[in-house]
Write a protein that holds these residues in place. Sequence first.
Motif, PDB file in Angstrom:
ATOM      1  N   VAL A  33       0.850  -1.195   0.000  1.00  0.00           N
ATOM      2  CA  VAL A  33       0.000   0.000   0.000  1.00  0.00           C
ATOM      3  C   VAL A  33       0.883   1.241   0.000  1.00  0.00           C
ATOM      4  O   VAL A  33       0.629   2.222  -0.712  1.00  0.00           O
ATOM      5  N   THR A  70      -9.864  -3.733 -16.817  1.00  0.00           N
ATOM      6  CA  THR A  70     -10.463  -3.668 -15.476  1.00  0.00           C
ATOM      7  C   THR A  70     -11.471  -4.803 -15.312  1.00  0.00           C
ATOM      8  O   THR A  70     -11.475  -5.501 -14.290  1.00  0.00           O
ATOM      9  N   LEU A  74     -11.255  -7.833 -12.581  1.00  0.00           N
ATOM     10  CA  LEU A  74     -12.330  -8.054 -11.604  1.00  0.00           C
ATOM     11  C   LEU A  74     -12.844  -9.485 -11.716  1.00  0.00           C
ATOM     12  O   LEU A  74     -13.120 -10.149 -10.714  1.00  0.00           O
ATOM     13  N   SER A  77     -10.390 -11.935 -10.209  1.00  0.00           N
ATOM     14  CA  SER A  77     -10.491 -11.886  -8.748  1.00  0.00           C
ATOM     15  C   SER A  77     -11.690 -12.699  -8.266  1.00  0.00           C
ATOM     16  O   SER A  77     -11.613 -13.398  -7.248  1.00  0.00           O
ATOM     17  N   LEU A 190      -5.398 -13.147  -1.329  1.00  0.00           N
ATOM     18  CA  LEU A 190      -5.357 -11.783  -0.781  1.00  0.00           C
ATOM     19  C   LEU A 190      -4.450 -10.907  -1.636  1.00  0.00           C
ATOM     20  O   LEU A 190      -4.777  -9.757  -1.954  1.00  0.00           O
ATOM     21  N   HIS A 193      -6.224 -10.113  -4.990  1.00  0.00           N
ATOM     22  CA  HIS A 193      -7.274  -9.106  -4.816  1.00  0.00           C
ATOM     23  C   HIS A 193      -6.665  -7.722  -4.582  1.00  0.00           C
ATOM     24  O   HIS A 193      -7.190  -6.720  -5.059  1.00  0.00           O
ATOM     25  N   PHE A 194      -5.527  -7.701  -3.843  1.00  0.00           N
ATOM     26  CA  PHE A 194      -4.895  -6.408  -3.601  1.00  0.00           C
ATOM     27  C   PHE A 194      -4.422  -5.781  -4.915  1.00  0.00           C
ATOM     28  O   PHE A 194      -4.595  -4.584  -5.152  1.00  0.00           O
ATOM     29  N   ASP A 196      -5.688  -6.206  -7.737  1.00  0.00           N
ATOM     30  CA  ASP A 196      -6.937  -5.763  -8.354  1.00  0.00           C
ATOM     31  C   ASP A 196      -7.346  -4.381  -7.815  1.00  0.00           C
ATOM     32  O   ASP A 196      -7.694  -3.473  -8.583  1.00  0.00           O
ATOM     33  N   VAL A 197      -7.279  -4.205  -6.488  1.00  0.00           N
ATOM     34  CA  VAL A 197      -7.647  -2.923  -5.868  1.00  0.00           C
ATOM     35  C   VAL A 197      -6.732  -1.802  -6.373  1.00  0.00           C
ATOM     36  O   VAL A 197      -7.189  -0.694  -6.682  1.00  0.00           O
ATOM     37  N   ILE A 200      -7.885  -0.740  -9.697  1.00  0.00           N
ATOM     38  CA  ILE A 200      -9.118   0.057  -9.635  1.00  0.00           C
ATOM     39  C   ILE A 200      -8.768   1.542  -9.494  1.00  0.00           C
ATOM     40  O   ILE A 200      -9.333   2.402 -10.174  1.00  0.00           O
ATOM     41  N   PHE A 201      -7.787   1.853  -8.635  1.00  0.00           N
ATOM     42  CA  PHE A 201      -7.415   3.255  -8.441  1.00  0.00           C
ATOM     43  C   PHE A 201      -6.569   3.775  -9.607  1.00  0.00           C
ATOM     44  O   PHE A 201      -6.749   4.913 -10.050  1.00  0.00           O
ATOM     45  N   PHE A 203      -6.808   2.872 -12.636  1.00  0.00           N
ATOM     46  CA  PHE A 203      -7.765   3.086 -13.728  1.00  0.00           C
ATOM     47  C   PHE A 203      -8.448   4.448 -13.575  1.00  0.00           C
ATOM     48  O   PHE A 203      -8.536   5.223 -14.538  1.00  0.00           O
ATOM     49  N   ALA A 204      -8.895   4.769 -12.342  1.00  0.00           N
ATOM     50  CA  ALA A 204      -9.582   6.043 -12.114  1.00  0.00           C
ATOM     51  C   ALA A 204      -8.637   7.224 -12.322  1.00  0.00           C
ATOM     52  O   ALA A 204      -9.039   8.274 -12.816  1.00  0.00           O
TER      53      ALA A 204
END
Lengths: 214, 91
Positions: A33, A70, A74, A77, A190, A193-194, A196-197, A200-201, A203-204
């Motif tokens: 992170v 994306t 998803l 995941s 885990l 998925h991380f 993936d998270v 997500i950011f 991409f935005a």
Amino acid sequence: MPESSAFAPQYASVPHRDHTAELGMWVFIATEVLLFGGLILAYLVYRHAFPQGFAAGSRHTKIVIGTTNTAVLLTSSFLVAWAVEIFSPATTKIVTWLLVGAACLGLVFIVLKGIEYGKEYDEHLVPGIDFQFAGPKANGVQLFFVFYFVATAIHALHMLIGVCLLITLAIICRRAPTTRHHAALHSAALYWHFVDVVWIFLFALIYLPGRSSS
Amino acid sequence: MTEWRPPFALVGAWLGLLVLLALTVTLAYVPLGAANAVVALGIGTIKAGLVAAIFMELRHRSGLTLIFAGAGLFWLGILLWLGSMDFLTRT
């Protein structure tokens, strides 16, 4: 599910061992992170300084590829979460196929990313190698693409590591699975998925700014 | 014979994430001025929350696991907050 008989002496029980493994994974994710957090802080600072350049740079990214990727991530995941949920000696076959499917989607992501890099190279948008952009926004656009390539390359490296993990676990789970393998699969999930998270950011921050203006 | 089926929560989270993805891309093309960035990051946060709660199974966890999972976010908050304070308030 059969329990592997031996566990290291520092653990009181098998669940204690598995719980500790999960906590360890979360500690590792905290360090990740902060790795991506540093990148995002740099992005926020430079976007604040060059808002027009960042919007213009963002409009040059390939939103169809970004959106497809994306959805691909998803879905992979989802497959991994499904595999963790149903993991048992009776379901080894389907768990294996779910993990192979998720790994294949990971590879699809990386191939699409490569195609996107190729298009950006053709459009002279790679700073340090071949960057040509005319006009007053050029500096901001170049900074945007520095962030874009550093962040997506670090993310893609994480994807590659994740694909290797999923393939390894698919091979292990095909043999007699135990609680130990379930704990290993849960840790790898885990991590997946991380990643993936993070996407997500990214991409935005990368694909969406500046789309409503021209 | 139902043990291989994915639980309803997982399917729901997956479909919800795809709907949110479609929504965020659509809203990016609607001129909202400064709110575009807020909407994009807001929807991103909701998606991340869905992944964390359902795919990462945090909704079934308590105590120590939530503290360990939240620690990274807490440190990230300090990084972004103190790191962005100067350039956001500079006149």
